[in-house]
Enzyme design. Structure first.
Site, PDB file in Angstrom:
ATOM      1  CG  HIS A 321      -2.044   0.959   1.158  1.00 40.11           C
ATOM      2  ND1 HIS A 321      -1.862   2.319   1.230  1.00 40.11           N
ATOM      3  CD2 HIS A 321      -3.367   0.761   0.994  1.00 40.11           C
ATOM      4  CE1 HIS A 321      -3.032   2.920   1.122  1.00 40.11           C
ATOM      5  NE2 HIS A 321      -3.965   1.994   0.977  1.00 40.11           N
ATOM      6  NE  ARG A 341      -2.815   7.635  -1.812  1.00 41.79           N
ATOM      7  CZ  ARG A 341      -2.913   6.536  -2.539  1.00 41.79           C
ATOM      8  NH1 ARG A 341      -2.869   6.605  -3.852  1.00 41.79           N
ATOM      9  NH2 ARG A 341      -3.062   5.366  -1.959  1.00 41.79           N
TER      10      ARG A 341
END
Length: 537
Positions: A321, A341
């Site tokens: 990740h 994000r």
């Protein structure tokens, strides 16, 4: 605690470039740029980190050394230590694993009339499902469709995915959202009841459904509550991991041997159908990466299935990740959800400069961060020597208004707030962390395997995500294929007549090891990682 002064100096540069970055759109990578980036910087492409398996159905297949050690290991169980004539539990369906996939399977198998035993290593719900944050994908908006979702999934996986599994995933997705909501799952909604959806990395439509930033915990709570509503039909045995599958004399998987972690006693469970839902293997710490995974994620299901002859798929690819916490040290490796994000936060270097589009697929985003730190020397080094880049979370408040971070990311606010970091005003320092097992036991869309009587669901399976999973497709995976496994065994358990129980496959395994010239000192499954401090460390 907070950030030391030299890191605050870097944050000042992040703040200075923010007005300009808010006006700019950083370009996405082309297909050629992405492939070149992956081949040079993604951990999956480091050849010396892997080796070919020397035994078993995947002989000749490359996989990380840490997993190869377990797949080539000796059994934990001595067959002479177990009397298979003394059956402790007999049931229609045995589910090994107590996370989202296992719970979904138990619910659907019970609906079909099966008696179910769920055996879980730790407590019911101690699983990666509980720790997932960002959301669950489903194409249920007017501008979206399962066909578009399908293309996103295939593209995210490098077009290597099993297309039949992807078709099952995306077609069942809207049904799964409806099913979870009917069970009481509280998704984020507009005042008029419309589901709120946002983008994730690699998505061409806003299809990420969430429950703040604890989506997995909300889904796990819902599934666990439903399982516990039927104690007469679903028996949950906690702190009792499986250490070996049982076979019968007809060549069918016929249950498993469990170990009671409190007494170290073995328990024999005879079952007409057995579902492996043991999750991933992040606690093997491939290539010494920190991990987001729960403590029981040690690849047990892969080891046990491999020994009875089940084929594995995509075991040379793991997901790192892009945004694991890099500071403070107390939470290094813990997940910083991609939803950050998705809400508009950018990834920037020590000088406050953006260097990658924030919603690239996870493999590319991770590789770009590694490149920025390792090759370009533009990372921020923590007091303990860990590298990281800034995830500019205050941008979310500028884009969406004050209070958005607290509303959408309450768990993140609390997690960093404990250490004096206010992510509404200060960015987070992040670096890739081992997150997901892209590969696993090969399955068909109905969750059957090469071995009669053995079914697999969730992260322990391989094929649906190809070489890279998109955000939100893991919670979807556990629900879609957990349900499908439960439905499949519910259709077939009545037809099964088991022969005599046997562990003779362990003798065959020992012979195969010997014939290959192997004398492994490791025994597997390891059940729990060894974190004991070594002398001199």
């Amino acid at each position: 605690m907070g950030y030391p002064q030299y890191m605050r100096d870097s944050i000042a540069k992040v703040e200075a470039t923010r007005p300009r970055r808010l006006q700019e759109t950083f370009p996405m990578l082309t297909a050629q740029e992405k492939q070149a980036l992956l081949e040079k910087f993604h951990p999956d492409y480091i050849r010396e980190a892997m080796r070919e398996l020397r035994v078993g159905p995947n002989k000749g297949t490359r996989t990380p050394h840490e997993l190869a050690d377990l797949l080539e290991a000796r059994p934990v169980l001595d067959p002479k230590a177990v009397n298979l004539d003394n059956v402790d539990y007999e049931t229609d369906v045995l589910i090994i694993g107590g996370g989202g996939a296992g719970s979904a399977a138990a619910i659907k198998a019970r609906e079909a009339g099966a008696k179910v035993i769920m055996a879980t290593k730790l407590r019911h719900g101690d699983a990666n499902t509980m720790m997932a944050q960002g959301g669950i994908q489903a194409a249920d908006k007017e501008n979206d469709s399962p066909a578009i979702h399908y293309l996103d999934v295939m593209g995210g996986g490098g077009f290597t995915n099993d297309p039949d599994l992807v078709e099952a995933l995306v077609k069942d997705a809207p049904l799964v959202i409806q099913w979870l909501e009917s069970l009481g799952c509280m998704f984020d909604k507009q005042p008029d009841g419309t589901m709120i959806t946002i983008h994730g990395g690699g998505t061409s439509r806003k299809r990420m459904h969430s429950a703040r930033d604890y989506s997995g915990a909300e889904i796990m709570r819902t599934l666990r509550d439903e399982v516990r509503s039927w104690p007469e039909d679903i028996r949950v045995i906690e702190f009792a991991p499986a250490v070996e599958l049982l076979m019968d004399t007809n060549g069918r998987v016929a249950g498993a041997v469990l170990m009671n972690l409190e007494t170290n006693e073995y328990l024999v469970v005879k079952a007409k159908c057995t579902i492996i839902a043991t999750g991933g293997s992040g606690r093997l710490h491939y290539q010494n990466y920190p991990t987001t995974n729960h403590y029981g994620a040690t690849g047990d299901g892969l080891v046990m299935a491999y020994r009875v002859g089940a084929r594995l798929a995509f075991i040379d690819t793991m997901q790192y990740h892009p945004t694991g916490a890099a500071f403070p040290e107390q939470i290094v490796g813990l997940l910083v959800t991609e939803k950050v994000r998705g809400l508009g936060a950018q990834v920037v270097n020590i000088d406050g400069e953006q260097f990658v589009f924030p919603r690239e697929t996870r493999d590319a985003e991770s590789a770009a961060i590694i490149r920025e730190c390792v090759e370009r020397g533009k990372g921020v080094t923590t007091p303990s020597g860990i590298q990281g880049v800034w995830l500019d979370s205050p941008m979310i408040e500028i884009i969406h208004g004050p209070g958005t971070v607290q509303k959408e990311l309450p768990a993140m606010v609390r997690q960093f707030g404990r250490f004096g970091i206010d992510i509404t005003k200060e960015p987070m320092l992040v670096y890739p962390t081992l997150h997901y097992q892209n590969g696993g036991i090969a399955i068909k869309p109905d969750c059957t395997t090469d071995i009669p009587g053995l079914y697999v669901a969730g992260e322990a399976s391989g094929g649906v995500h190809g070489r890279n999973r998109l955000m939100g497709n893991s919670l979807l995976d556990v629900c879609v294929f957990g349900r499908r496994a439960g439905i499949t065994v519910g259709q077939h358990f009545r037809e099964v007549t088991l022969g005599k129980l046997t562990l003779s496959h362990l003798d065959r395994w020992e012979k195969e090891l010997k014939d290959a010239g192997l004398d492994p000192k490791v025994c597997a499954p390891i059940l729990l990682p060894d974190y004991t401090r070594r002398k001199g460390v």
